[in-house]
Design a protein around this motif. Structure first.
Motif, PDB file in Angstrom:
ATOM      1  N   GLY A  14       0.845  -1.186   0.000  1.00  0.00           N
ATOM      2  CA  GLY A  14       0.000   0.000   0.000  1.00  0.00           C
ATOM      3  C   GLY A  14       0.880   1.235   0.000  1.00  0.00           C
ATOM      4  O   GLY A  14       1.629   1.478   0.953  1.00  0.00           O
ATOM      5  N   PHE A  15       0.802   2.018  -1.060  1.00  0.00           N
ATOM      6  CA  PHE A  15       1.707   3.155  -1.203  1.00  0.00           C
ATOM      7  C   PHE A  15       1.134   4.387  -0.515  1.00  0.00           C
ATOM      8  O   PHE A  15       0.017   4.817  -0.797  1.00  0.00           O
ATOM      9  CB  PHE A  15       1.962   3.456  -2.685  1.00  0.00           C
ATOM     10  N   GLU A 125      -3.879  14.173  -9.773  1.00  0.00           N
ATOM     11  CA  GLU A 125      -4.702  13.039  -9.346  1.00  0.00           C
ATOM     12  C   GLU A 125      -4.141  12.396  -8.079  1.00  0.00           C
ATOM     13  O   GLU A 125      -4.900  12.007  -7.179  1.00  0.00           O
ATOM     14  CB  GLU A 125      -4.799  12.015 -10.469  1.00  0.00           C
ATOM     15  N   LEU A 126      -2.818  12.264  -7.993  1.00  0.00           N
ATOM     16  CA  LEU A 126      -2.220  11.744  -6.763  1.00  0.00           C
ATOM     17  C   LEU A 126      -2.562  12.643  -5.580  1.00  0.00           C
ATOM     18  O   LEU A 126      -2.893  12.158  -4.486  1.00  0.00           O
ATOM     19  CB  LEU A 126      -0.706  11.635  -6.917  1.00  0.00           C
ATOM     20  N   ARG A 127      -2.490  13.939  -5.788  1.00  0.00           N
ATOM     21  CA  ARG A 127      -2.840  14.890  -4.733  1.00  0.00           C
ATOM     22  C   ARG A 127      -4.307  14.707  -4.310  1.00  0.00           C
ATOM     23  O   ARG A 127      -4.621  14.695  -3.118  1.00  0.00           O
ATOM     24  CB  ARG A 127      -2.612  16.318  -5.239  1.00  0.00           C
ATOM     25  N   ALA A 128      -5.198  14.531  -5.292  1.00  0.00           N
ATOM     26  CA  ALA A 128      -6.614  14.355  -4.982  1.00  0.00           C
ATOM     27  C   ALA A 128      -6.858  13.072  -4.194  1.00  0.00           C
ATOM     28  O   ALA A 128      -7.800  12.993  -3.402  1.00  0.00           O
ATOM     29  CB  ALA A 128      -7.426  14.342  -6.275  1.00  0.00           C
ATOM     30  N   ARG A 129      -6.038  12.070  -4.389  1.00  0.00           N
ATOM     31  CA  ARG A 129      -6.182  10.802  -3.674  1.00  0.00           C
ATOM     32  C   ARG A 129      -5.526  10.820  -2.302  1.00  0.00           C
ATOM     33  O   ARG A 129      -5.590   9.828  -1.572  1.00  0.00           O
ATOM     34  CB  ARG A 129      -5.585   9.663  -4.504  1.00  0.00           C
ATOM     35  N   GLY A 130      -4.864  11.915  -1.963  1.00  0.00           N
ATOM     36  CA  GLY A 130      -4.226  12.019  -0.656  1.00  0.00           C
ATOM     37  C   GLY A 130      -2.885  11.330  -0.559  1.00  0.00           C
ATOM     38  O   GLY A 130      -2.405  11.053   0.545  1.00  0.00           O
TER      39      GLY A 130
END
Length: 244
Positions: A14-15, A125-130
């Motif tokens: 899990g990254f 998108e990475l930022r939006a996913r936290g």
């Protein structure tokens, strides 16, 4: 989803963060300005590719250079000394070194860094996913300025340049410094980059999961083995993070 060979050997935990190389991974030079090779050619000298790699890559990668990383002034003095060594190896007389250096450092000579178009979408998108995002780059003292020039200055939680840490990838210290800045352990980091020894082998040895991304128009990565798996597009980062 089938990962590249180095990724497949790592347990998927899990990254919590994605660590990116900078040049050739999320940004590149716009091609303007001048190069050392062109400056030397104008003066009747030649820059052999093996000498260029020795100066910028093979002779430095994996080394520690603490004494030169005490300040920006120390680091730039070291850069100047190495450039003079390279010029001597190219049979350039010492009385031409200062003029060549001034030409290369002139504002009109350096060009600009620009982000790859897909980098914005992937990072947003990475930022939006936290997911936390970092840069870990073999770069000079002015990495923040280069990232800002590319328009990606707001994208990263942690930025690490080899110049500040005093060690270049694949030295373990620069990976450790980046993970400490993120506050995570190696198994929770996906490392994304375009140079095999620095961005695949090094992170893998340190316990991170590597993803090899390399633009097809880039020159061959001479550090990659002949049987290296094909590089992946940058957008695959999102699928890999989502699958863990």
């Amino acid at each position: 989803m089938k990962l590249s060979q180095p990724c497949a050997k790592m347990p998927m935990m899990g990254f919590k963060a994605v660590i990116f190389d900078f040049y050739g991974t999320v940004a590149e030079h716009d091609g303007s300005g001048v190069t050392l090779a062109s400056v030397l050619a104008d003066r009747g000298y030649a820059l052999r590719p093996d000498l260029a790699r020795l100066y910028w890559q093979d002779g430095l990668d994996g080394t520690a250079h603490d004494e030169h990383s005490r300040s920006r002034e120390h680091y730039r003095a070291w850069q100047q000394a190495r450039l003079s060594e390279l010029l001597r190896a190219c049979d350039v007389p010492s009385d031409e070194h200062d003029d060549i250096t001034a030409t290369l450092r002139h504002p009109d000579s350096v060009g600009r860094m620009v982000a790859y178009p897909e980098a914005h979408a992937v990072l947003d998108e990475l930022r939006a996913r936290g997911v936390a995002i970092a840069i870990c780059s073999n770069w000079d003292w002015d990495l923040h300025e280069s990232i800002e020039q590319s328009g990606l200055e707001a994208a990263f939680d942690v930025v690490v340049s080899s110049a500040w840490v005093g060690a270049r990838k694949p030295h373990a210290r620069i990976y450790e410094h980046t993970l400490n800045g993120l506050g995570i352990t190696a198994e929770h980091a996906l490392f994304v980059g375009d140079t095999w020894n620095c961005d695949v082998e090094g992170p893998s040895r340190f316990g991170m999961t590597p993803l090899y991304v390399r633009k097809p128009n880039r020159e061959r990565d001479h550090t990659a083995p002949d049987d290296a798996p094909a590089s992946r597009p940058l957008h695959d980062v999102l699928d890999i993070v989502a699958s863990t």
